[in-house]
Design a protein around this motif. Structure first.
Motif, PDB file in Angstrom:
ATOM      1  N   SER A 127     -64.097   5.712  46.971  1.00  8.66           N
ATOM      2  CA  SER A 127     -64.575   6.831  46.166  1.00  8.66           C
ATOM      3  C   SER A 127     -64.534   6.420  44.702  1.00  8.66           C
ATOM      4  N   GLU A 128     -65.610   6.710  43.973  1.00  5.13           N
ATOM      5  CA  GLU A 128     -65.647   6.298  42.573  1.00  5.13           C
ATOM      6  C   GLU A 128     -64.737   7.149  41.700  1.00  5.13           C
ATOM      7  N   ASN A 129     -64.474   8.405  42.125  1.00  6.65           N
ATOM      8  CA  ASN A 129     -63.606   9.295  41.351  1.00  6.65           C
ATOM      9  C   ASN A 129     -62.226   9.313  41.998  1.00  6.65           C
ATOM     10  N   SER A 130     -61.333   8.464  41.505  1.00  7.46           N
ATOM     11  CA  SER A 130     -60.026   8.332  42.150  1.00  7.46           C
ATOM     12  C   SER A 130     -59.106   9.498  41.800  1.00  7.46           C
ATOM     13  N   PHE A 131     -58.167   9.769  42.705  1.00  9.30           N
ATOM     14  CA  PHE A 131     -57.180  10.834  42.504  1.00  9.30           C
ATOM     15  C   PHE A 131     -56.259  10.512  41.335  1.00  9.30           C
ATOM     16  N   ARG A 132     -55.981   9.218  41.138  1.00 12.50           N
ATOM     17  CA  ARG A 132     -55.012   8.810  40.125  1.00 12.50           C
ATOM     18  C   ARG A 132     -55.395   9.329  38.735  1.00 12.50           C
ATOM     19  N   LYS A 133     -56.662   9.188  38.385  1.00 14.28           N
ATOM     20  CA  LYS A 133     -57.140   9.622  37.069  1.00 14.28           C
ATOM     21  C   LYS A 133     -56.970  11.137  36.906  1.00 14.28           C
ATOM     22  N   ILE A 134     -57.328  11.896  37.948  1.00 16.46           N
ATOM     23  CA  ILE A 134     -57.233  13.363  37.920  1.00 16.46           C
ATOM     24  C   ILE A 134     -55.778  13.806  37.799  1.00 16.46           C
ATOM     25  N   LEU A 135     -54.911  13.221  38.647  1.00 15.00           N
ATOM     26  CA  LEU A 135     -53.500  13.607  38.680  1.00 15.00           C
ATOM     27  C   LEU A 135     -52.757  13.165  37.419  1.00 15.00           C
ATOM     28  N   LYS A 136     -53.140  12.008  36.872  1.00 13.69           N
ATOM     29  CA  LYS A 136     -52.511  11.498  35.642  1.00 13.69           C
ATOM     30  C   LYS A 136     -52.834  12.421  34.464  1.00 13.69           C
ATOM     31  N   ARG A 137     -54.097  12.859  34.379  1.00 20.42           N
ATOM     32  CA  ARG A 137     -54.512  13.748  33.299  1.00 20.42           C
ATOM     33  C   ARG A 137     -53.755  15.075  33.348  1.00 20.42           C
ATOM     34  N   ALA A 138     -53.462  15.542  34.567  1.00 21.48           N
ATOM     35  CA  ALA A 138     -52.728  16.802  34.738  1.00 21.48           C
ATOM     36  C   ALA A 138     -51.226  16.618  34.519  1.00 21.48           C
ATOM     37  N   GLY A 139     -50.758  15.361  34.478  1.00 22.71           N
ATOM     38  CA  GLY A 139     -49.346  15.073  34.219  1.00 22.71           C
ATOM     39  C   GLY A 139     -48.460  15.147  35.449  1.00 22.71           C
ATOM     40  N   PHE A 140     -49.038  14.967  36.637  1.00 22.51           N
ATOM     41  CA  PHE A 140     -48.266  15.090  37.876  1.00 22.51           C
ATOM     42  C   PHE A 140     -47.643  13.782  38.338  1.00 22.51           C
ATOM     43  N   ILE A 141     -48.124  12.651  37.843  1.00 29.66           N
ATOM     44  CA  ILE A 141     -47.623  11.354  38.314  1.00 29.66           C
ATOM     45  C   ILE A 141     -46.267  11.027  37.697  1.00 29.66           C
ATOM     46  N   THR A 142     -46.043  11.471  36.468  1.00 31.83           N
ATOM     47  CA  THR A 142     -44.806  11.166  35.761  1.00 31.83           C
ATOM     48  C   THR A 142     -43.642  11.973  36.313  1.00 31.83           C
ATOM     49  N   ARG A 143     -42.532  11.284  36.599  1.00 30.31           N
ATOM     50  CA  ARG A 143     -41.322  11.949  37.083  1.00 30.31           C
ATOM     51  C   ARG A 143     -40.618  12.588  35.900  1.00 30.31           C
ATOM     52  N   ASP A 144     -40.255  13.857  36.029  1.00 30.46           N
ATOM     53  CA  ASP A 144     -39.531  14.565  34.970  1.00 30.46           C
ATOM     54  C   ASP A 144     -38.074  14.093  35.020  1.00 30.46           C
ATOM     55  N   SER A 145     -37.675  13.271  34.045  1.00 33.01           N
ATOM     56  CA  SER A 145     -36.374  12.601  34.091  1.00 33.01           C
ATOM     57  C   SER A 145     -35.235  13.434  33.518  1.00 33.01           C
ATOM     58  N   ARG A 146     -35.516  14.687  33.126  1.00 30.74           N
ATOM     59  CA  ARG A 146     -34.464  15.508  32.525  1.00 30.74           C
ATOM     60  C   ARG A 146     -33.463  15.950  33.586  1.00 30.74           C
ATOM     61  N   ILE A 147     -32.200  15.574  33.379  1.00 28.20           N
ATOM     62  CA  ILE A 147     -31.117  16.005  34.266  1.00 28.20           C
ATOM     63  C   ILE A 147     -29.997  16.582  33.410  1.00 28.20           C
ATOM     64  N   LYS A 148     -29.066  17.261  34.036  1.00 28.99           N
ATOM     65  CA  LYS A 148     -27.977  17.910  33.315  1.00 28.99           C
ATOM     66  C   LYS A 148     -27.115  16.862  32.602  1.00 28.99           C
ATOM     67  N   GLU A 149     -26.832  17.135  31.322  1.00 31.12           N
ATOM     68  CA  GLU A 149     -25.995  16.245  30.520  1.00 31.12           C
ATOM     69  C   GLU A 149     -24.529  16.433  30.911  1.00 31.12           C
ATOM     70  N   ARG A 150     -23.764  15.350  30.891  1.00 32.41           N
ATOM     71  CA  ARG A 150     -22.373  15.447  31.326  1.00 32.41           C
ATOM     72  C   ARG A 150     -21.513  16.172  30.304  1.00 32.41           C
ATOM     73  N   LYS A 151     -20.426  16.782  30.771  1.00 32.58           N
ATOM     74  CA  LYS A 151     -19.466  17.466  29.911  1.00 32.58           C
ATOM     75  C   LYS A 151     -18.604  16.420  29.208  1.00 32.58           C
ATOM     76  N   LYS A 152     -18.353  16.633  27.903  1.00 37.33           N
ATOM     77  CA  LYS A 152     -17.521  15.702  27.154  1.00 37.33           C
ATOM     78  C   LYS A 152     -16.126  16.284  26.939  1.00 37.33           C
ATOM     79  N   PRO A 153     -15.103  15.409  26.820  1.00 36.85           N
ATOM     80  CA  PRO A 153     -13.741  15.895  26.613  1.00 36.85           C
ATOM     81  C   PRO A 153     -13.601  16.644  25.286  1.00 36.85           C
ATOM     82  N   GLY A 154     -12.836  17.726  25.308  1.00 36.52           N
ATOM     83  CA  GLY A 154     -12.605  18.515  24.107  1.00 36.52           C
ATOM     84  C   GLY A 154     -13.658  19.575  23.865  1.00 36.52           C
ATOM     85  N   LEU A 155     -14.734  19.553  24.662  1.00 35.47           N
ATOM     86  CA  LEU A 155     -15.796  20.550  24.540  1.00 35.47           C
ATOM     87  C   LEU A 155     -15.795  21.448  25.778  1.00 35.47           C
ATOM     88  N   LYS A 156     -16.378  22.643  25.628  1.00 29.30           N
ATOM     89  CA  LYS A 156     -16.426  23.578  26.750  1.00 29.30           C
ATOM     90  C   LYS A 156     -17.517  23.193  27.750  1.00 29.30           C
TER      91      LYS A 156
END
Length: 139
Positions: free
Chosen positions: A99-128
């Motif tokens: 197929s000349e119109n690949s899914f990769r181009k469509i999905l990349k433009r929509a931002g679905f290929i990139t993994r959302d790397s945001r995870i919970k930050e760890r608790k530091k000593p002395g902080l709540k």
């Protein structure tokens, strides 16, 4: 399932959720952990978010989606499933090269290929929490 039908796999991660996705040629039924998607997810917006890659590539009626998801909450699980579906669609597209119109181009433009790397930050000593310091007292 016919003889030439193939199953396409994809794994998605978001926050602490991991989703293993299978795309099976079928009628568009989505199953999450053995339940219907509308039964498993409490909000319709989450279901809409999860099906975006299928809607963009016009493959919603072509595949049945089977998902095994673990960890996190509903929002994280939805994001993981969406990434898993995207990766499975890319495997399908690569297998059906021509197929000349690949899914990769469509999905990349929509931002679905990139993994959302945001995870919970760890608790530091002395902080709540990760960054929340105890209330300052002058006296």
């Amino acid at each position: 399932m016919a003889k030439n039908d193939k199953i396409y796999y994809g794994t998605g991660k978001r926050k602490t959720s991991i989703a293993k996705v299978k795309l099976i040629p079928g009628t568009g039924k989505i199953t999450v952990n053995g339940k219907d998607v509308h039964e498993y997810l409490p909000y319709e917006t989450l279901v809409m978010d999860l099906t975006q890659p299928l809607d963009l590539t016009n493959t919603r009626e072509i595949f049945d989606v089977e998902v095994d998801v673990k960890g996190g909450g509903f929002s994280g699980q939805t994001g993981a499933i969406r990434l898993g579906i995207t990766r499975a669609l890319l495997v399908y597209d690569a297998a059906n090269e021509g197929s000349e119109n690949s899914f990769r181009k469509i999905l990349k433009r929509a931002g679905f290929i990139t993994r959302d790397s945001r995870i919970k930050e760890r608790k530091k000593p002395g902080l709540k929490k990760a960054r929340r310091a105890p209330q300052f007292s002058k006296r």
